[in-house]
Design a protein around this motif. Sequence first.
Motif, short mmCIF file in Angstrom:
data_model
loop_
_atom_site.label_atom_id
_atom_site.label_comp_id
_atom_site.label_asym_id
_atom_site.label_seq_id
_atom_site.Cartn_x
_atom_site.Cartn_y
_atom_site.Cartn_z
N TYR A 56 0.83 -1.21 0.00
CA TYR A 56 0.00 0.00 0.00
C TYR A 56 0.87 1.26 0.00
O TYR A 56 0.67 2.17 -0.81
CB TYR A 56 -0.94 0.02 1.22
N CYS A 90 -4.61 -7.04 -2.55
CA CYS A 90 -5.87 -6.35 -2.22
C CYS A 90 -6.06 -5.11 -3.09
O CYS A 90 -7.08 -4.93 -3.72
CB CYS A 90 -5.87 -5.94 -0.75
N ASP A 102 -0.79 -10.57 -1.01
CA ASP A 102 -1.76 -9.51 -0.73
C ASP A 102 -1.85 -8.61 -1.96
O ASP A 102 -1.08 -7.66 -2.11
CB ASP A 102 -1.33 -8.71 0.50
C1 LIG Z 1 -6.64 -1.75 1.27
C2 LIG Z 1 -5.64 -2.80 1.58
C3 LIG Z 1 -5.89 -3.81 2.52
C4 LIG Z 1 -7.09 -3.78 3.45
O1 LIG Z 1 -8.27 -3.62 2.79
P1 LIG Z 1 -9.58 -2.90 3.35
O2 LIG Z 1 -10.52 -3.12 2.24
O3 LIG Z 1 -9.25 -1.47 3.60
O4 LIG Z 1 -10.00 -3.61 4.59
C5 LIG Z 1 -4.96 -4.82 2.63
N1 LIG Z 1 -3.83 -4.80 1.92
C6 LIG Z 1 -3.53 -3.82 1.04
C7 LIG Z 1 -2.24 -3.86 0.27
C8 LIG Z 1 -4.43 -2.78 0.85
O5 LIG Z 1 -4.12 -1.78 0.03
#
Ligand SMILES: *Cc1c(COP(=O)(O)O)cnc(C)c1O
Length: 496
Positions: free
Chosen positions: A191, A218, A216
């Motif tokens: 992130y 995400c 991850d």
């Molecule tokens: C946004 C994010 C998360 C957590 O996600 P949420 O939807 O905010 O709970 C985990 N890992 C990464 C790299 C992210 O950018």
Amino acid sequence: MDRDAPTTLARGAADPSTGPGADDLLAALAALRATDLPVHGGRTMAYVYDAGLGGLDELAARAQETVAGVNGLDMTAFPSVVTLENAVVARAAALLGGTPRTAGTFTSGGTESCLLAVLTAREHARRTRGVTAPEIVLPDTAHAAFHKAAHLFGLRVVSVPAGADFRVRAADMAAALTPDTALVVASAPSYAHGVVDPVAGIAAAAAARGVLCHVDACIGGWYLGHLRLAEDVPAPPPFDLSVPGVTSLSVDLHKYGYTPKGASVLLFRDAELRRHGWFAHASWPGYPVVNATLQGTKPAGPLAGAWAVLERIGTGGYLELSRRVHLAVRQLTDGIGRIDGLAVLGEPDAALVAVAGDDPRVDPFVVADEMRLRGWYLQPQPAHAGSPANVHLTVTAAVADPARIAELLEELAAATDRARELGPPTVDPGLLELAAALDPDALTPDEAALALQAAGVGPDGALPARMAPVLAVLQALPAPLTERLLPEVVSRLYSR
Ligand SMILES: *Cc1c(COP(=O)(O)O)cnc(C)c1O
């Protein structure tokens, strides 16, 4: 007849409501919303993701409305949730290196996906390898959600420092593995700096030790997965389930899938691994329970909203949105390189850009304050380990247009000049000395109140318009003290 039409009895019964009318309530909500940051237009460069496509919000809202009241807790009573979840998971698996054996779970968000990945790994390690004191090996750039998971589920965190390029080294991760390692994590991308860890090397080291490896993805999975389908763009580094040794992967739909919030997918190499994270209970007098997530009663709205948006935009649509964002990020990073006083941290692989000051007179938090006055929200990231204080920009499709990026760059240059004039906020050294002597665990409410006051936080938790001085203090305090004080601030906000 519509199966969901209210019964004659309900329709005929006298309405017992005693509160204000619907119009008044909705007007009150609209007034409250006016105090928030905008969620459209791309100028709020954190927390919100805007595809900039007409009609998408309406579609998502109608989709959610259509399944309102459905309870995903019991998939036998509401088989629609099974069909929708299978469709969404299949789309994610097809995009991100899945095989016919790949299994998945739709969750409420990235945090829940990460929590479940860790819980699954802990149970897998316990049941298949007899691990009773589980460890999780994390790059020190991994998302806070993994620390939350370790905290909730009782794993010891082994933190591995990233290199100067903000990517962890595979060899350092390999060296941190022990017989107690339940899970190794790589970010694709992280992130904070938007860089992809060496997934192949980390996953290979994990596989060699029989350890599970979670990617991850995400924030970046949906974006990078579609970007690599574009022929005129350099391929991102390999990061998905097709990489040998990767056993699970999380991808948020409510980020670059541009779906309503509450939507993420956790993929597993197969259903046999996935089952270790499920909770089944038949030893109570109530209904038999099988929960794949942390929730009990589960709204179907986010799932239906996500399904509709994914189907509507489609692979070709996401490819084009990703291309536009990629070009915008290139224009943005090139432009920032030409702004005197600012520097991009690392070489971002995705659509997240961390910008630090490269002139001691330019404080990035002052730049953030100045940008906020100009209508842009950039997210401050305090200094940590090898990462200096910076502001974080999440580039979404709504701002991915050459004219908008040029406008952003112009505002950034002006904000930087102004920040240089203002100079960095100063932190009282006496205050820091005092703070260093405090024991966070023994801090009384009065001491906490004093510390917050010194940092510029009002007694009601009110934050000043300019946040740079507060952030400067928080950044200078030891992390355990900050972790004691932040909940105090929030607790004051939630004092009713
Ligand atoms: C946004 C994010 C998360 C957590 O996600 P949420 O939807 O905010 O709970 C985990 N890992 C990464 C790299 C992210 O950018």
